[in-house]
Design a protein around this motif. Structure first.
Motif, PDB file in Angstrom:
ATOM      1  N   TYR A  41       0.926  -1.343   0.171  1.00  0.00           N
ATOM      2  CA  TYR A  41      -0.027  -0.100   0.118  1.00  0.00           C
ATOM      3  C   TYR A  41       0.741   1.271  -0.086  1.00  0.00           C
ATOM      4  N   GLU A  42       2.016   1.067   0.599  1.00  0.00           N
ATOM      5  CA  GLU A  42       2.831   2.299   0.443  1.00  0.00           C
ATOM      6  C   GLU A  42       3.310   2.598  -1.100  1.00  0.00           C
ATOM      7  N   GLU A  43       3.410   1.632  -1.813  1.00  0.00           N
ATOM      8  CA  GLU A  43       3.992   2.064  -3.216  1.00  0.00           C
ATOM      9  C   GLU A  43       2.621   2.546  -3.837  1.00  0.00           C
ATOM     10  N   GLU A  44       1.353   2.069  -3.529  1.00  0.00           N
ATOM     11  CA  GLU A  44       0.615   3.018  -3.889  1.00  0.00           C
ATOM     12  C   GLU A  44      -0.007   4.243  -3.449  1.00  0.00           C
ATOM     13  N   SER A  45       0.885   4.734  -2.585  1.00  0.00           N
ATOM     14  CA  SER A  45       0.739   6.219  -2.100  1.00  0.00           C
ATOM     15  C   SER A  45      -0.570   6.345  -1.229  1.00  0.00           C
ATOM     16  N   LEU A  46      -0.810   4.918  -0.442  1.00  0.00           N
ATOM     17  CA  LEU A  46      -1.973   5.068   0.398  1.00  0.00           C
ATOM     18  C   LEU A  46      -1.191   5.387   1.743  1.00  0.00           C
ATOM     19  N   ILE A  47      -1.991   6.067   2.734  1.00  0.00           N
ATOM     20  CA  ILE A  47      -1.573   6.542   4.008  1.00  0.00           C
ATOM     21  C   ILE A  47      -2.414   6.074   4.883  1.00  0.00           C
ATOM     22  N   SER A  48      -1.682   4.868   5.843  1.00  0.00           N
ATOM     23  CA  SER A  48      -2.521   4.342   6.999  1.00  0.00           C
ATOM     24  C   SER A  48      -2.992   5.206   7.706  1.00  0.00           C
ATOM     25  N   ASN A  49      -4.192   5.101   7.930  1.00  0.00           N
ATOM     26  CA  ASN A  49      -5.025   6.086   9.020  1.00  0.00           C
ATOM     27  C   ASN A  49      -6.248   5.180   9.590  1.00  0.00           C
ATOM     28  N   PHE A  50      -5.751   4.366  10.840  1.00  0.00           N
ATOM     29  CA  PHE A  50      -6.899   3.423  11.319  1.00  0.00           C
ATOM     30  C   PHE A  50      -7.744   4.193  12.324  1.00  0.00           C
ATOM     31  N   ILE A  51      -8.877   4.289  12.048  1.00  0.00           N
ATOM     32  CA  ILE A  51     -10.092   4.855  12.863  1.00  0.00           C
ATOM     33  C   ILE A  51     -10.843   3.657  13.547  1.00  0.00           C
ATOM     34  N   GLY A  52     -11.241   3.316  14.761  1.00  0.00           N
ATOM     35  CA  GLY A  52     -11.800   2.118  15.132  1.00  0.00           C
ATOM     36  C   GLY A  52     -13.543   2.492  14.972  1.00  0.00           C
ATOM     37  N   HIS A  53     -14.158   1.743  15.548  1.00  0.00           N
ATOM     38  CA  HIS A  53     -15.795   1.750  15.488  1.00  0.00           C
ATOM     39  C   HIS A  53     -16.371   2.775  16.503  1.00  0.00           C
ATOM     40  N   ASP A  54     -15.345   3.070  17.538  1.00  0.00           N
ATOM     41  CA  ASP A  54     -15.884   3.879  18.400  1.00  0.00           C
ATOM     42  C   ASP A  54     -15.681   5.454  17.835  1.00  0.00           C
ATOM     43  N   SER A  55     -14.789   5.694  17.105  1.00  0.00           N
ATOM     44  CA  SER A  55     -14.461   7.035  16.572  1.00  0.00           C
ATOM     45  C   SER A  55     -14.844   7.360  15.232  1.00  0.00           C
ATOM     46  N   TYR A  56     -14.901   6.062  14.346  1.00  0.00           N
ATOM     47  CA  TYR A  56     -15.239   6.446  13.051  1.00  0.00           C
ATOM     48  C   TYR A  56     -16.688   7.103  12.529  1.00  0.00           C
ATOM     49  N   PRO A  57     -17.766   6.859  13.274  1.00  0.00           N
ATOM     50  CA  PRO A  57     -18.875   7.559  13.054  1.00  0.00           C
ATOM     51  C   PRO A  57     -18.682   8.992  13.480  1.00  0.00           C
ATOM     52  N   GLN A  58     -17.922   9.435  14.373  1.00  0.00           N
ATOM     53  CA  GLN A  58     -17.927  10.897  14.583  1.00  0.00           C
ATOM     54  C   GLN A  58     -16.865  11.448  13.518  1.00  0.00           C
ATOM     55  N   PHE A  59     -15.951  10.844  13.155  1.00  0.00           N
ATOM     56  CA  PHE A  59     -15.034  11.251  11.932  1.00  0.00           C
ATOM     57  C   PHE A  59     -15.877  11.550  10.672  1.00  0.00           C
ATOM     58  N   VAL A  60     -16.932  10.456  10.358  1.00  0.00           N
ATOM     59  CA  VAL A  60     -17.675  10.782   9.351  1.00  0.00           C
ATOM     60  C   VAL A  60     -18.717  11.814   9.468  1.00  0.00           C
ATOM     61  N   ASP A  61     -19.330  11.719  10.514  1.00  0.00           N
ATOM     62  CA  ASP A  61     -20.182  13.127  10.619  1.00  0.00           C
ATOM     63  C   ASP A  61     -19.377  14.445  10.696  1.00  0.00           C
ATOM     64  N   GLY A  62     -18.230  14.594  11.087  1.00  0.00           N
ATOM     65  CA  GLY A  62     -17.363  15.776  10.795  1.00  0.00           C
ATOM     66  C   GLY A  62     -17.185  15.986   9.629  1.00  0.00           C
ATOM     67  N   PHE A  63     -16.803  15.047   8.705  1.00  0.00           N
ATOM     68  CA  PHE A  63     -16.627  15.295   7.290  1.00  0.00           C
ATOM     69  C   PHE A  63     -17.942  15.500   6.564  1.00  0.00           C
ATOM     70  N   ALA A  64     -19.109  15.304   6.892  1.00  0.00           N
ATOM     71  CA  ALA A  64     -20.129  15.565   6.424  1.00  0.00           C
ATOM     72  C   ALA A  64     -20.480  16.845   6.549  1.00  0.00           C
ATOM     73  N   ASP A  65     -20.325  17.413   7.887  1.00  0.00           N
ATOM     74  CA  ASP A  65     -20.519  18.711   8.266  1.00  0.00           C
ATOM     75  C   ASP A  65     -19.792  19.789   7.576  1.00  0.00           C
ATOM     76  N   GLU A  66     -18.639  19.446   7.245  1.00  0.00           N
ATOM     77  CA  GLU A  66     -17.451  20.098   6.553  1.00  0.00           C
ATOM     78  C   GLU A  66     -18.038  20.507   5.111  1.00  0.00           C
ATOM     79  N   THR A  67     -18.207  19.374   4.643  1.00  0.00           N
ATOM     80  CA  THR A  67     -18.672  19.276   3.458  1.00  0.00           C
ATOM     81  C   THR A  67     -19.930  20.034   2.924  1.00  0.00           C
ATOM     82  N   ALA A  68     -20.825  19.984   3.980  1.00  0.00           N
ATOM     83  CA  ALA A  68     -22.053  20.700   3.646  1.00  0.00           C
ATOM     84  C   ALA A  68     -21.938  22.126   3.859  1.00  0.00           C
ATOM     85  N   GLY A  69     -20.810  22.560   4.654  1.00  0.00           N
ATOM     86  CA  GLY A  69     -20.697  23.934   4.846  1.00  0.00           C
ATOM     87  C   GLY A  69     -19.965  24.562   3.657  1.00  0.00           C
TER      88      GLY A  69
END
Length: 316
Positions: A279-307
């Protein structure tokens, strides 16, 4: 020679046994990973590479299912109508946020349960190797004088928003042409119908290696380690920085026990040395976010995008 062959077979069997022992029991023998991407598109490539290593951590067979149409709406509907038992997941990217905000589809990202994030992916601007554009500035100058045509994935994709934000930052009115997948867009870049396309390194890998396309810039905050000579869009003079997240969501109601299995599996998979090299050859950056935090991450992205969409007048 016979001893060497027998020894090699034993070693292979032992390695296979170690993998089997390490794989965690799972409530289903087959797990379907759904993507809105067409075969060969970014999410499709991500999933097909991921499952090669994920099966070392979860004792199940993984199947990738392409559900195209509606810029992700059909794929989300497929998930929302599935049982929340861990047998089916959806490949999350910003597309499912944009589709939810820009359309009136019955199913939105809020009907799914974000489970785990694996990567941050970098968007790049590319052109045909035979094109006259040597830099992003060349593309912008052409857009000033002759408008130009830029390619992006489906209308609700981060690539489309990247193109629109670049247009705004550069003060040009290039026509942004949407496609259902990266493959169709690539054809139009290569034949000169489009000046540039916006995509991800994994889906462009074969064309990069064969010298068919030239990378002009990345929307990443920093230059990509694998392509140190490719400048960022920002250092090229246009204040646009974007990155794509890549993870999995389930139908709402996934149990805590199953979600925890995915947390453990995702961490172990990202730490797999063989997968890390891939995955590093494909320029992917490891960014683990577990199930406790991922919903908040997605909601935050959605709020910023809507703005951003409200500020630009796209939505009210």
């Amino acid at each position: 020679m016979r001893k060497l062959i027998v020894g090699a077979l034993v070693a292979v069997q032992m390695a296979a046994g170690m993998v089997a022992l390490r794989a965690e029991p799972y409530p289903h023998r087959t797990v379907t990973l759904v993507t809105h991407s067409s075969p060969g598109g970014g999410s499709d490539v991500f999933l097909r590479q991921l499952v090669k290593y994920l099966s070392r951590q979860i004792d199940a067979t993984f199947v990738v299912e392409n559900v195209q149409g509606g810029s992700g709406a059909k794929a989300m509907a497929r998930l929302a109508s599935s049982p929340p038992d861990g047998s089916v997941f959806y490949a999350t990217t910003p597309t499912y946020i944009y589709t939810s905000l820009l359309s009136s589809s019955a199913t939105t990202f809020r009907d799914l349960q974000p489970v785990v994030n694996f990567f941050t992916d970098s968007e790049v601007v590319y052109t045909a190797a035979s094109s006259p554009y040597q830099t992003l500035a060349d593309v912008i100058e052409h857009a000033r004088t002759e408008r130009g045509r830029w390619g992006a994935a489906n209308p609700a994709s981060l690539e489309r928003q990247a193109a629109e934000q670049l247009k705004a930052a550069a003060g040009v009115q290039a026509a942004v042409v949407s496609h259902e997948g990266g493959g169709d867009m690539m054809i139009n870049v290569l034949n000169g119908t489009l000046d540039i396309g916006i995509g991800e390194v994994p889906e462009l890998r074969s064309q990069i290696e064969s010298g068919q396309i030239r990378l002009l810039a990345t929307f990443n905050p920093e230059r990509l380690p694998a392509f140190p000579d490719v400048p960022t869009v920002k250092e090229s003079g246009y204040d646009v920085v974007l990155q794509k997240f890549r993870g999995l969501a389930a139908p709402k109601g996934l149990s805590e026990d199953v979600a925890a299995i995915w947390d453990r599996a995702a961490k172990a998979t990202l730490d797999d040395p063989e997968y890390r090299r891939a995955y590093e050859e494909e320029s992917l950056i490891s960014n683990f976010i577990g199930h406790d935090s991922y919903p908040q991450f997605v909601d935050g992205f959605a709020d910023e995008t809507a703005g951003f969409l409200r500020a630009s007048g796209v939505i009210q």
